[in-house]
Write a protein that holds these residues in place. Structure first.
Motif, PDB file in Angstrom:
ATOM      1  N   GLU A  73       0.962  -1.255  -0.012  1.00  0.00           N
ATOM      2  CA  GLU A  73       0.010  -0.044  -0.051  1.00  0.00           C
ATOM      3  C   GLU A  73       0.835   1.213  -0.029  1.00  0.00           C
ATOM      4  O   GLU A  73       0.561   2.411  -0.721  1.00  0.00           O
ATOM      5  N   GLU A  74       1.960   1.304   0.756  1.00  0.00           N
ATOM      6  CA  GLU A  74       2.935   2.473   0.902  1.00  0.00           C
ATOM      7  C   GLU A  74       3.503   2.768  -0.567  1.00  0.00           C
ATOM      8  O   GLU A  74       3.691   3.948  -1.102  1.00  0.00           O
ATOM      9  N   LEU A  75       3.919   1.584  -1.110  1.00  0.00           N
ATOM     10  CA  LEU A  75       4.473   1.734  -2.407  1.00  0.00           C
ATOM     11  C   LEU A  75       3.773   2.201  -3.575  1.00  0.00           C
ATOM     12  O   LEU A  75       3.905   3.112  -4.443  1.00  0.00           O
ATOM     13  N   LEU A  76       2.297   1.591  -3.355  1.00  0.00           N
ATOM     14  CA  LEU A  76       1.229   1.840  -4.434  1.00  0.00           C
ATOM     15  C   LEU A  76       0.916   3.703  -4.282  1.00  0.00           C
ATOM     16  O   LEU A  76       0.807   4.313  -5.300  1.00  0.00           O
ATOM     17  N   GLN A  77       0.938   4.116  -3.159  1.00  0.00           N
ATOM     18  CA  GLN A  77       0.465   5.530  -2.681  1.00  0.00           C
ATOM     19  C   GLN A  77       1.546   6.562  -3.217  1.00  0.00           C
ATOM     20  O   GLN A  77       1.198   7.516  -3.758  1.00  0.00           O
ATOM     21  N   LYS A  78       2.826   6.030  -3.397  1.00  0.00           N
ATOM     22  CA  LYS A  78       3.843   6.948  -3.836  1.00  0.00           C
ATOM     23  C   LYS A  78       4.056   6.662  -5.212  1.00  0.00           C
ATOM     24  O   LYS A  78       4.856   7.659  -6.030  1.00  0.00           O
ATOM     25  N   ALA A  79       3.437   5.770  -6.158  1.00  0.00           N
ATOM     26  CA  ALA A  79       3.979   5.370  -7.335  1.00  0.00           C
ATOM     27  C   ALA A  79       3.150   6.316  -8.356  1.00  0.00           C
ATOM     28  O   ALA A  79       2.212   7.006  -8.230  1.00  0.00           O
ATOM     29  N   THR A  80       3.922   6.654  -9.552  1.00  0.00           N
ATOM     30  CA  THR A  80       3.452   7.266 -10.632  1.00  0.00           C
ATOM     31  C   THR A  80       2.867   6.491 -11.729  1.00  0.00           C
ATOM     32  O   THR A  80       3.637   5.305 -12.062  1.00  0.00           O
ATOM     33  N   PRO A  81       1.605   6.405 -12.268  1.00  0.00           N
ATOM     34  CA  PRO A  81       1.156   5.524 -13.182  1.00  0.00           C
ATOM     35  C   PRO A  81       1.996   5.424 -14.467  1.00  0.00           C
ATOM     36  O   PRO A  81       2.643   6.375 -14.882  1.00  0.00           O
ATOM     37  N   ALA A  82       2.188   4.173 -14.947  1.00  0.00           N
ATOM     38  CA  ALA A  82       2.805   3.915 -16.094  1.00  0.00           C
ATOM     39  C   ALA A  82       2.110   3.671 -17.033  1.00  0.00           C
ATOM     40  O   ALA A  82       1.034   3.053 -17.229  1.00  0.00           O
ATOM     41  N   ASP A  83       2.708   3.918 -18.588  1.00  0.00           N
ATOM     42  CA  ASP A  83       1.891   3.840 -19.747  1.00  0.00           C
ATOM     43  C   ASP A  83       2.357   2.373 -20.254  1.00  0.00           C
ATOM     44  O   ASP A  83       3.297   1.636 -19.554  1.00  0.00           O
ATOM     45  N   CYS A  84       1.618   1.971 -20.915  1.00  0.00           N
ATOM     46  CA  CYS A  84       1.779   0.572 -21.685  1.00  0.00           C
ATOM     47  C   CYS A  84       2.936   0.633 -22.629  1.00  0.00           C
ATOM     48  O   CYS A  84       3.387   1.604 -23.223  1.00  0.00           O
ATOM     49  N   VAL A  85       3.728  -0.497 -22.344  1.00  0.00           N
ATOM     50  CA  VAL A  85       5.200  -0.684 -23.374  1.00  0.00           C
ATOM     51  C   VAL A  85       4.821  -1.571 -24.293  1.00  0.00           C
ATOM     52  O   VAL A  85       4.398  -2.775 -24.226  1.00  0.00           O
TER      53      VAL A  85
END
Length: 642
Positions: A223-235
């Protein structure tokens, strides 16, 4: 006069024949049904090893097809997944938009840990939304995921970690079995301690029922990791790039890493949803499977989402969560159109509720078909389910290696008359043949090796993970020009295929393929054991289960009861409870040929009460009578159950 059944057969026959006679044209038409970043330049090619490859030059992203494509085309508000967890009393629905955003954010979290295209990630989780999110997040990045059953024994997990060499392992603090919480973190810690390869990080989802102890620096909170993450686009990835590795038991004791490519997988699964299962975008499709199975990959996660369906993610069991009516409650509550499960699940419900009393509590107008696979469906179970549900019951057959059905009654063409005991007819793209020892095709109703003429259609394994030689030896060497399925069976005069079981020492316990050879190595490691044989015998509930026959070392003083307890504990520690190893029988000697080969099939036949011919090469026929009497004395096997 043409009947509906005749028209159905002709429609299927026309499609099937084209898929065999003009495979490139057939699959080019199916490839046009999915969205490519770049269209394939060639439909069918061979690589440097002479292995077949589909859709060379095409570029796509599987997570885009499963989520973003539908959001962009007006399905964002449609429910993508229903999480139904009677063990936690939870029902939650995720729209395509919501699920895409969660996947993109977790993909960003993985990317922040250095995971990129071609890297591997091991997922060791229960059947929860976060497991599906992790799978799709890997696909979004072009990373390769390998799902291992949550709760699998540390030894099995460490072997897979060493083979896949993941950069990250994603796990959870616990799984839930009926009313028990199974802590995963101690199992994961032991596996990481024993493995040669050390991943950079683990990501642990802390479920409220069990709190995992975290190792600073290595273990990260989900959960902590998810809150800090920036969404990634499809590769974008190449059609031939791997999407995932799924391990299945091998006869050497070392599991085989089945590779699934992106392009062929997406095309085949999209085709199968209508052609095999007769479902449309927007329909509710439920594959009652663990995410660790091939069924969980193909028909819980990827196929229904690629097709634009609503998929049901079920955390529980067919019985005791809370009762034998759970399946019927879910079908009614969520308007499920097609249920896909294993015969084991139906047998468990039948055992708890033989008269179908719970079914009477639920009205199921939405249910149009029940599909069964994972093991051979016995005729009694087929008729029980059909009589209870009043819908067609379709037994079909495929393998982890194929990734989608090989033999089925293809509902999308209209169901043909069923033949209980048969898995149906070959699916489009699969030229199934029954071969004799010399590799020649056998006449109808003659039992032999079930093989598929090359090339295999899209979606099937292109090779094994970093082991082309083993791929060739395991599947292509026995009959040149064919894929060797490892199953025996026959085809009748109408073209219906009957799968009779494994021809090697891999057995099927409740849909789990397990190596008896690997179990024999473990049993033989016991200090009191001189030699042993582990065979799979018929089991009414699980399809098969293993038993051990053990010859003691001279002078070893140990009771049969104590030895059995110790061997059961050993197998449980090394493989896990899924092996369902419950019986070890002490015998004076094992039946063998003069060359020393243990006659495992005859042991199985004796236990199952099946007829067998005494081979001319047997060392001493009298031993068969001894084995018969030993099994009878312990009431082991269908022939001797009192």
């Amino acid at each position: 006069m043409e009947t509906i059944a005749t028209r159905t057969a002709n429609s299927y026959a026309e499609a099937y024949n084209k898929s065999i006679s003009e495979p490139e044209a057939f699959w080019a038409a199916q490839a046009a049904q999915i969205a490519w970043y770049e269209q394939p330049k060639q439909i069918l090619t061979t690589d440097a090893n002479g292995f077949y490859r589909w859709f060379k030059g095409g570029k796509l992203n599987t997570a885009y097809l499963a989520l973003d494509y539908h959001v962009e085309n007006g399905r964002g508000d449609q429910t993508a997944m229903i999480y139904d967890s009677p063990v936690t009393n939870t029902v939650r629905k995720y729209s395509y938009s919501e699920f895409r955003d969660l996947v993109a954010r977790f993909a960003g979290a993985l990317r922040g840990l250095g995971v990129g295209k071609g890297d591997t990630v091991v997922i060791y989780m229960p059947v929860i939304p976060e497991a599906v999110i992790a799978m799709l997040a890997c696909a979004r990045l072009g990373a390769v995921h390998s799902v291992v059953f949550g709760g699998f024994a540390p030894h099995e997990l460490s072997v897979r970690i060493d083979d896949a060499k993941p950069k990250v392992v994603v796990s959870a603090s616990c799984g839930i079995e009926f009313d028990k919480h199974i802590p995963y973190k101690p199992l994961l810690d032991k596996a990481l301690q024993d493995s040669q390869h050390k991943p950079d990080h683990t990501i642990i989802l802390q479920r409220p029922y069990v709190q995992a102890t975290m190792q600073p620096g290595r273990d990260l909170d989900y959960e902590e990791l998810l809150q800090k993450a920036t969404p990634a686009d499809c590769v974008p990835v190449d059609a031939n790039d791997p999407l995932y590795i799924l391990y299945t038991s091998g006869t050497t004791g070392k599991p085989k890493g089945i590779v699934r490519d992106n392009g062929g997988h997406a095309v085949a699964l999209k085709f199968s949803m209508k052609a095999v299962y007769d479902v449309d975008p927007g329909d509710v499709f439920w594959a009652a499977s663990d995410v660790g199975w091939a069924v969980g990959h193909s028909y819980l996660v990827y196929a229904p989402l690629i097709h634009g369906c609503t998929t049901v993610l079920f955390e529980g069991k067919p019985v005791r969560t809370p009762d034998a009516g759970t399946f019927w409650r879910i079908i009614m509550q969520h308007n499920v159109k097609v249920l896909f499960t294993a015969p084991t699940a139906i047998r468990a419900i039948k055992k708890e509720d033989p008269d179908g009393t719970y079914k009477q509590m639920y009205d199921l107008p939405s249910l149009k078909c029940l599909f069964l696979a994972g093991e051979r469906c016995d005729v009694a179970t087929y008729h029980w389910a059909k009589d209870l549900l009043k819908v067609p019951v379709v037994d079909h057959w495929w393998q982890t290696e194929s990734g989608w059905p090989m033999v089925a009654n293809m509902a999308g063409f209209g169901l043909m008359p069923a033949k209980p005991g048969s898995a149906g007819k070959p699916v489009c793209g699969y030229k199934v043949e029954i071969l004799g020892e010399d590799g020649h095709e056998l006449i109808p109703s003659q039992e032999g090796y079930v093989a598929v003429k090359l090339p295999l259609p899209p979606g099937c394994l292109p090779t094994l993970w970093e082991d082309d030689k083993r791929f060739f030896h395991s599947y292509l060497e026995r009959f040149p020009g064919y894929y060797m399925t490892g199953d025996g069976g026959y085809m009748d005069e109408d073209g219906y295929v009957y799968i009779m079981g494994r021809i090697d020492d891999v057995i099927n316990v409740s849909g789990h393929r397990l190596s008896t050879g690997e179990m024999e190595e473990m049993v033989a490691s016991h200090p009191a054991v001189a030699e042993c044989a582990v065979v799979g015998i018929s089991d009414e509930l699980r399809g098969q289960r293993p038993i051990g026959l053990v010859v003691l070392k001279d002078g070893k003083k140990i009771s049969e009861e104590q030895l059995e307890q110790e061997l059961v504990a050993l197998i449980r520690e090394k493989i896990g409870a899924v092996a369902y190893f419950k019986n070890a029988l002490v015998v004076n000697r094992l039946p063998k040929t003069r060359s020393g080969k243990i006659l495992r099939k005859i042991i199985r036949n004796i236990a199952d009460g099946e007829h067998y011919a005494i081979p001319s090469t047997i060392d001493d026929p009298a031993i068969l009578t001894e084995i018969h009497n030993d099994l009878k004395a312990r009431c082991i096997g269908n022939a001797f159950i009192q």
